[in-house]
Design an enzyme around this catalytic site. Structure first.
Site, PDB file in Angstrom:
ATOM      1  N   ARG A   1      11.725  -3.037  -2.099  1.00  0.00           N
ATOM      2  CA  ARG A   1      11.102  -3.306  -3.394  1.00  0.00           C
ATOM      3  C   ARG A   1      12.139  -3.424  -4.502  1.00  0.00           C
ATOM      4  O   ARG A   1      11.931  -2.990  -5.640  1.00  0.00           O
ATOM      5  CB  ARG A   1      10.076  -2.227  -3.750  1.00  0.00           C
TER       6      ARG A   1
ATOM      7  N   SER B   1       0.068  -1.415  -6.059  1.00  0.00           N
ATOM      8  CA  SER B   1       0.597  -0.074  -5.758  1.00  0.00           C
ATOM      9  C   SER B   1       1.491   0.368  -6.903  1.00  0.00           C
ATOM     10  O   SER B   1       2.490  -0.281  -7.208  1.00  0.00           O
ATOM     11  CB  SER B   1       1.397  -0.100  -4.450  1.00  0.00           C
TER      12      SER B   1
ATOM     13  N   GLU C   1       6.579   1.401  -9.305  1.00  0.00           N
ATOM     14  CA  GLU C   1       6.978   0.101  -8.775  1.00  0.00           C
ATOM     15  C   GLU C   1       6.965  -0.990  -9.835  1.00  0.00           C
ATOM     16  O   GLU C   1       7.843  -1.846  -9.841  1.00  0.00           O
ATOM     17  CB  GLU C   1       6.053  -0.284  -7.611  1.00  0.00           C
TER      18      GLU C   1
END
Length: 398
Positions: free
Chosen positions: A164, A241, A338
């Protein structure tokens, strides 16, 4: 082309909440809508002060005060195939591109179906789901470097892809203009790597399945978790998320397992052990649907923090901090957000945790004041005057 963010109306046009899937964010000083990456570069070259580029608005949290600068709304798209390489414009809706690959028997991104946002955002985040991530198929990324004022194709190694993450994340130096993907000419998926998806397909992990079946299965799984955009479903008013799965050392993992009374869901990686953030949140005492004012956890998935209607960014960040603090208190592992944070400051939750905040012990989610895509201050005056930006299609000032 369908954009991820809702369509603004009337006086709402200057509110950035109209351009994010969280429906949060204050006003912009100025908005400019462009139809190509080249137009975006021209606007950014000419802009004075901070700048922000938005496309799908699906992986960003914008502060309630808004953005005191120029916001570039990147629209347009395009897909061009040359052999096994497919070039996709940054403004292209991601899921539209995935649907194209399935229709044209191009294997490699089918497990990333249903993800909102634009193609240009995917290398920044190294977007991934259900055993695939874009770094596995990216051939190159066309990037404008605003410090050097040059456009160049970057190799995957130069992009610095990690879980990520990439060199583009949290950097205001680069603008992704297009992405080249190398995709296998096949009607079958790559080997299915995710157990939940394999079970849904009725195959073993490592088997391949028809692309269309994989896409349908992934979208079904995502919809069941509130991860497919639906304006009428507040579980989808989120940034997806909110926390990444923490990667910890073996010793830390064993400590977590000891505190939990058993091993949590986890995956071995080169950097350590990746632990399920959703499991940590649930085991810390947060149930699906947990509510704090106008924000809450999704009723379908604990990893999604959602706007239940009428929320503020401050409320969302207070909830995020409460979750992160509680997980750390219980398991000794810190969860990290995130999404990209734009001009946000952490608001502590009420109750016992805020008491620790007032004594300086409250770590929050990492208070951030981040100008995404800031105009390069080192560009020359000659370069500014030589570049004529496109017409401002929308201009608003607070």
């Amino acid at each position: 082309m369908t954009h991820a963010s809702p369509t603004p109306r009337g006086t709402e046009r200057n509110l950035l909440s109209a351009y994010t899937t969280l429906r949060l964010g204050g006003p912009a000083r100025e908005l400019v809508e462009v139809e190509s990456s080249e137009e975006a570069v021209a606007v950014l070259r000419a802009a004075e002060g901070p700048t922000l580029v938005l496309a799908g608005g699906s992986n960003v949290v914008i502060g309630d005060a808004g953005f005191d600068g120029t916001v570039v709304l990147l629209r347009g798209g395009g897909i061009e195939r040359t052999g096994d390489v497919v070039r996709v414009e940054a403004g292209q809706v991601w899921d539209g591109f995935v649907a194209w690959t399935v229709a044209h028997d191009r294997s490699g991104v089918e497990c990333l179906s249903g993800i909102p946002g634009s193609v240009g955002a995917t290398p920044i985040q190294n977007v991934g789901a259900y055993g695939q991530e874009v770094a596995q198929t990216i051939e190159s990324v066309r990037v404008w470097d605003r410090e050097k004022d040059e456009v160049r194709d970057w190799s995957p190694a130069e992009c610095g892809f990690a879980y990520r993450h990439s060199v583009f994340k949290h950097s205001d130096r680069y603008l992704v203009m297009s992405v080249d993907f190398r995709l296998e000419a096949s009607g079958l998926s790559g080997p299915v790597a995710y157990a939940e998806l394999a079970k849904r397909l009725g195959v073993d992990v490592g088997d391949r399945a028809p692309l269309a079946e994989v896409r349908d299965a992934v979208i079904g799984l995502r919809r069941g978790k509130g991860m497919v955009l639906d304006e009428d479903d507040h579980d989808t008013w989120s940034a997806g998320s909110f926390f990444t799965n923490p990667v910890v050392r073996q010793a830390v993992f064993h400590e977590v397992a000891e505190r939990a009374g058993g091993e949590p869901p986890h995956w071995e990686t080169d950097g350590g052990v990746k632990v399920s953030a959703a499991w940590l949140i649930g085991a810390a005492g947060f149930e699906k649907g947990y509510r704090r004012g106008n924000v809450g956890l999704s009723t379908k998935h604990t990893l999604a923090l959602t706007n239940r209607g009428g929320a503020t960014t401050a409320e969302l960040l207070a909830l995020a901090g409460e979750v992160a603090d509680t997980v750390e208190e219980k398991f000794g592992v810190r969860l990290h957000p995130e999404p990209v944070m734009v001009d946000v400051t952490r608001q502590p939750p009420s109750g016992p945790l805020s008491e620790r905040s007032r004594t300086g012990e409250h770590r929050g989610i990492g208070t951030v004041r981040h100008y995404c895509r800031r105009a390069c201050r080192r560009r020359s005056a000659a370069a500014r005057s030589a570049t004529r930006p496109p017409r401002r299609t929308r201009r608003h000032r607070r």
